[in-house]
Design a protein around this motif. Structure first.
Motif, short mmCIF file in Angstrom:
data_model
loop_
_atom_site.label_atom_id
_atom_site.label_comp_id
_atom_site.label_asym_id
_atom_site.label_seq_id
_atom_site.Cartn_x
_atom_site.Cartn_y
_atom_site.Cartn_z
N PRO A 123 57.08 47.61 42.47
CA PRO A 123 57.86 47.90 43.68
C PRO A 123 57.88 46.73 44.67
O PRO A 123 58.82 46.61 45.44
N ARG B 210 61.50 47.48 33.66
CA ARG B 210 60.37 47.87 34.50
C ARG B 210 59.93 46.69 35.36
O ARG B 210 60.01 45.55 34.94
N ARG C 185 69.66 51.79 39.96
CA ARG C 185 68.98 52.95 40.54
C ARG C 185 67.55 53.00 40.05
O ARG C 185 67.28 52.68 38.88
N SER C 186 66.64 53.44 40.89
CA SER C 186 65.27 53.71 40.47
C SER C 186 65.27 55.00 39.65
O SER C 186 65.99 55.94 39.98
N LEU D 157 57.65 50.79 38.35
CA LEU D 157 59.02 51.07 38.78
C LEU D 157 59.99 50.82 37.63
O LEU D 157 60.08 49.71 37.10
N CYS D 158 60.71 51.86 37.26
CA CYS D 158 61.74 51.73 36.22
C CYS D 158 63.09 51.71 36.92
O CYS D 158 63.39 52.57 37.75
N VAL D 159 63.90 50.70 36.59
CA VAL D 159 65.22 50.53 37.18
C VAL D 159 66.26 50.70 36.09
O VAL D 159 66.11 50.19 34.98
N PRO E 48 67.13 48.34 43.52
CA PRO E 48 67.53 49.75 43.63
C PRO E 48 68.61 49.96 44.70
O PRO E 48 68.51 49.45 45.82
N ALA F 291 63.21 58.15 38.72
CA ALA F 291 62.04 58.91 39.16
C ALA F 291 61.83 60.17 38.33
O ALA F 291 60.74 60.75 38.36
N GLY G 178 62.09 44.77 42.50
CA GLY G 178 61.73 46.07 43.04
C GLY G 178 62.19 46.27 44.48
O GLY G 178 62.57 47.37 44.87
#
Length: 132
Positions: free
Chosen positions: A29, A26, A66-67, A93-95, A38, A69, A34
């Protein structure tokens, strides 16, 4: 983790969770991660060094970040074992890094796993530790 930015290559420490065939972390952004991770190729490395017995291991994963969502995926990740950032403030933001290549190596003499005080195994995609 390592990634390319407009200012060149950067190595950024992250807290992470491993689940199935992916590594999650996490961030915000607006952070370097961030803004640049992504949809970009990144590398992730984790090491362990035992100075007393002169041994260690290293694993490196490469792939496209990748993000995340999907609310169901985020909820499942948090329920199972989500990454817990140490930095203050929200990290919305989770990647996800689903590796396309993963390599590893061990250095030095290693005992058999049943000789270790803690046995680390992956169970159903989750890391668990069992005291021996």
């Amino acid at each position: 983790m390592a990634l390319r930015t407009p200012d060149g290559l950067r190595v950024i420490p992250v807290n992470y969770a491993a689940r199935d065939d992916a590594i999650y972390f996490r961030t915000t952004p607006e952070s370097v991660v961030g803004l640049n991770a992504p949809n970009a190729e990144i590398a992730f490395e984790i090491d362990n060094v035992d100075y007393e017995y002169h041994r260690g291991w290293s694993v490196v994963a490469h792939g496209i970040a990748r993000s995340v969502a999907d609310p169901d995926e985020l909820q499942e990740l948090d329920r199972a074992w989500g990454p817990q950032p140490w930095a203050d403030g929200p990290r919305p933001l989770c990647v996800r890094l689903r590796w396309s290549e993963i390599t590893g190596r061990r250095l030095g003499p290693f005992p058999r796993s049943h000789d270790l005080p803690v046995d680390r195994v992956l169970t159903g995609g989750l890391r668990s530790e069992h005291l021996a």
